[in-house]
Structures are given as C-alpha cells and as structure tokens.
Write a protein that holds these residues in place. Sequence first.
Motif, PDB file in Angstrom:
ATOM      1  N   SER A 131     -31.737  32.104 -16.823  1.00  9.80           N
ATOM      2  CA  SER A 131     -31.443  31.317 -15.768  1.00  9.80           C
ATOM      3  C   SER A 131     -29.995  30.739 -15.493  1.00  9.80           C
ATOM      4  O   SER A 131     -29.423  30.194 -14.659  1.00  9.80           O
ATOM      5  N   ILE A 132     -29.153  31.258 -16.551  1.00 12.52           N
ATOM      6  CA  ILE A 132     -27.820  30.629 -16.696  1.00 12.52           C
ATOM      7  C   ILE A 132     -26.658  31.981 -16.419  1.00 12.52           C
ATOM      8  O   ILE A 132     -26.971  33.180 -17.098  1.00 12.52           O
ATOM      9  N   GLN A 133     -26.030  31.645 -15.335  1.00 10.16           N
ATOM     10  CA  GLN A 133     -25.239  33.017 -14.871  1.00 10.16           C
ATOM     11  C   GLN A 133     -23.879  32.775 -15.687  1.00 10.16           C
ATOM     12  O   GLN A 133     -23.200  34.034 -16.025  1.00 10.16           O
ATOM     13  N   SER A 134     -23.189  31.763 -15.942  1.00  7.29           N
ATOM     14  CA  SER A 134     -21.985  31.683 -16.959  1.00  7.29           C
ATOM     15  C   SER A 134     -22.065  30.149 -17.473  1.00  7.29           C
ATOM     16  O   SER A 134     -22.538  29.463 -17.124  1.00  7.29           O
ATOM     17  N   ILE A 135     -21.085  30.288 -18.739  1.00  2.00           N
ATOM     18  CA  ILE A 135     -20.939  29.089 -19.328  1.00  2.00           C
ATOM     19  C   ILE A 135     -19.514  28.810 -19.536  1.00  2.00           C
ATOM     20  O   ILE A 135     -18.878  29.703 -19.878  1.00  2.00           O
ATOM     21  N   LEU A 136     -19.215  27.391 -19.232  1.00  2.00           N
ATOM     22  CA  LEU A 136     -17.822  26.983 -19.604  1.00  2.00           C
ATOM     23  C   LEU A 136     -17.723  26.599 -20.918  1.00  2.00           C
ATOM     24  O   LEU A 136     -18.528  25.773 -21.305  1.00  2.00           O
ATOM     25  N   THR A 163     -15.078  21.655 -24.248  1.00  2.00           N
ATOM     26  CA  THR A 163     -15.779  21.215 -23.113  1.00  2.00           C
ATOM     27  C   THR A 163     -16.943  22.233 -23.046  1.00  2.00           C
ATOM     28  O   THR A 163     -16.885  23.535 -22.951  1.00  2.00           O
ATOM     29  N   LEU A 164     -18.216  21.756 -22.861  1.00  2.00           N
ATOM     30  CA  LEU A 164     -19.484  22.710 -22.544  1.00  2.00           C
ATOM     31  C   LEU A 164     -20.350  22.339 -21.257  1.00  2.00           C
ATOM     32  O   LEU A 164     -20.518  21.217 -21.137  1.00  2.00           O
ATOM     33  N   ASP A 165     -20.245  23.396 -20.360  1.00  2.00           N
ATOM     34  CA  ASP A 165     -20.774  23.269 -19.051  1.00  2.00           C
ATOM     35  C   ASP A 165     -21.560  24.441 -18.461  1.00  2.00           C
ATOM     36  O   ASP A 165     -20.812  25.531 -18.546  1.00  2.00           O
ATOM     37  N   PHE A 166     -22.686  24.304 -17.911  1.00  2.00           N
ATOM     38  CA  PHE A 166     -23.348  25.558 -17.351  1.00  2.00           C
ATOM     39  C   PHE A 166     -24.517  24.888 -16.530  1.00  2.00           C
ATOM     40  O   PHE A 166     -24.982  23.870 -16.557  1.00  2.00           O
ATOM     41  N   GLN A 167     -25.061  25.769 -15.577  1.00  4.15           N
ATOM     42  CA  GLN A 167     -26.112  25.440 -14.952  1.00  4.15           C
ATOM     43  C   GLN A 167     -27.153  26.498 -15.126  1.00  4.15           C
ATOM     44  O   GLN A 167     -26.881  27.613 -15.236  1.00  4.15           O
ATOM     45  N   ALA A 168     -28.351  26.088 -15.253  1.00  4.27           N
ATOM     46  CA  ALA A 168     -29.703  26.722 -15.391  1.00  4.27           C
ATOM     47  C   ALA A 168     -30.583  26.284 -14.162  1.00  4.27           C
ATOM     48  O   ALA A 168     -31.166  25.258 -14.275  1.00  4.27           O
ATOM     49  N   GLY A 169     -30.657  27.283 -13.137  1.00  2.00           N
ATOM     50  CA  GLY A 169     -31.369  26.904 -11.924  1.00  2.00           C
ATOM     51  C   GLY A 169     -30.869  25.715 -11.323  1.00  2.00           C
ATOM     52  O   GLY A 169     -29.717  25.747 -10.974  1.00  2.00           O
ATOM     53  N   GLU A 202     -13.505  29.681 -18.239  1.00  2.00           N
ATOM     54  CA  GLU A 202     -12.728  28.350 -18.665  1.00  2.00           C
ATOM     55  C   GLU A 202     -12.658  27.620 -17.397  1.00  2.00           C
ATOM     56  O   GLU A 202     -11.999  26.818 -17.170  1.00  2.00           O
ATOM     57  N   LYS A 203     -13.791  27.709 -16.512  1.00  2.00           N
ATOM     58  CA  LYS A 203     -13.893  26.865 -15.082  1.00  2.00           C
ATOM     59  C   LYS A 203     -15.188  26.938 -14.927  1.00  2.00           C
ATOM     60  O   LYS A 203     -16.171  27.677 -15.168  1.00  2.00           O
ATOM     61  N   VAL A 204     -15.686  25.662 -14.433  1.00  2.00           N
ATOM     62  CA  VAL A 204     -16.814  25.201 -14.057  1.00  2.00           C
ATOM     63  C   VAL A 204     -17.382  25.926 -12.922  1.00  2.00           C
ATOM     64  O   VAL A 204     -16.751  26.194 -11.896  1.00  2.00           O
ATOM     65  N   GLN A 205     -18.536  26.779 -12.854  1.00  2.00           N
ATOM     66  CA  GLN A 205     -18.952  27.318 -11.819  1.00  2.00           C
ATOM     67  C   GLN A 205     -20.528  26.826 -11.375  1.00  2.00           C
ATOM     68  O   GLN A 205     -21.257  26.537 -12.294  1.00  2.00           O
ATOM     69  N   ARG A 206     -20.597  26.828 -10.057  1.00  2.00           N
ATOM     70  CA  ARG A 206     -21.847  26.284  -9.634  1.00  2.00           C
ATOM     71  C   ARG A 206     -22.532  27.210  -8.532  1.00  2.00           C
ATOM     72  O   ARG A 206     -21.867  27.849  -7.849  1.00  2.00           O
ATOM     73  N   GLU A 207     -23.796  27.365  -8.595  1.00  2.00           N
ATOM     74  CA  GLU A 207     -24.446  28.204  -7.619  1.00  2.00           C
ATOM     75  C   GLU A 207     -24.466  27.380  -6.386  1.00  2.00           C
ATOM     76  O   GLU A 207     -24.739  26.271  -6.057  1.00  2.00           O
TER      77      GLU A 207
END
Length: 207
Positions: A131-136, A163-169, A202-207
């Motif tokens: 469910s994770i498309q990309s990880i910062l 910095t750790l950031d990701f979107q899962a669903g 290296e950039k935050v990505q959101r759906e």
Amino acid sequence: MRNPFKKAFWKLNDELGGKQDLSTQDKKRLFEQTKMYIFLQDFLKKLTPYLEEGEVIQAYLPMTNQENTAVATGGIMGMAYAREPEARAYVENFHDVRGNRLLVFTNQRMLFVVIVEFLEERLFYSYPYDSIQSILFKKHKIGYFDWSAATIGAIRKQTHYYTLDFQAGDHIFTEMLAEDDGVIFQRQLETVPALQGILLGEKVQRE
C-alpha cells in the motif's frame, strides 16, 4: 547515555540477525536478570497473535522522545493513564508513558506501536508494503562544537539524522530518525524483498 528501551531492542535485532557477539553467559544474564529485557520478551509474545499467517518479524526500530520526534508524545500530548496491570508495570519499568514507540518490520508490512496504547487497548497501526507507493528517506548533516575537552578548546564535529515519511493507504507516517535508527531502516530497505520494490525519494509524496 543511550536510552535503555532502545538498547534492549538493539539486542533483539542482533538475535534476529543471527549475530553471535553475545556470549551464552551474557544471554542468560539478559533473560534471567534484566527486568526490562524480560518485559520486552513478554510484550512481543502479546504482539505475535496479531501477525498474519506466514508473517515473520524481521527487525525492530525503537523510538523515544530522547532522540526522535516528541511533538505527539511529549508534554501534554504525552499524557496518559495506565489502568491495566501490564500497562502499569510498563510505566514502572520504563518510567515513560507515550514516549517509547516501536516500528516493527515483518516480511509483509510495518507495524507502528505506542507501547502503552497497545498494553491498554491492543492498539497498533499497520502499513502493508503493497500500500506504500514511495518512501522519503533523506539523510541530513549537522555540525556542532564539542566542548567536552575544554582544556584544548572546542572541537568541531558532525552528526547525521534522517527524515522518514511515507503514506500507506489513508495513513501517513512521518518521523525523524537518529543516525543509529537510520542504519536499521537502511538495512531493512536492503534485506526485505517487499521493501525493495518501493520508490525511494527525497520529497514528500501524497496521494
């Protein structure tokens, strides 16, 4: 001084990785004499029933208010009341309420656990890898002066954080990782097959 919560889980990571840097006597002492280590083993037994069929724990990434983000777990946001006996034992052993958190890597997903929330309500957060498309995951460098050797003046040194950031669903996870934490996360990116197919940026990505 390193946080004892982190040190205990680093020992567990060594065992999961098959490292033999602890003698038999050291391991026996950890199991039989260290209250904290025994408590963590008991906690992990409580977590195991929530794993899916075929799901295996690969590693642990412990986080604390000492070295990681404390915005949502310190001060008024970190207030909680331990009612259940096991939660009260946790507060007594670790002298903490919501500061100690744990990111668990399995072969299928990441589980994020605020220890006291799990002991009180069996609450945790699940981030399936698919469910994770990309990880910062970005490394930063900080310079500072070390005044510990005051007789010869300050020594300029540097340290790193991530910095750790990701979107899962519909769920977003964001955290600042200390240098040792970043090493653990990097190791999982290299060893967990399901993580290797996720885009790193290296950039935050959101759906």
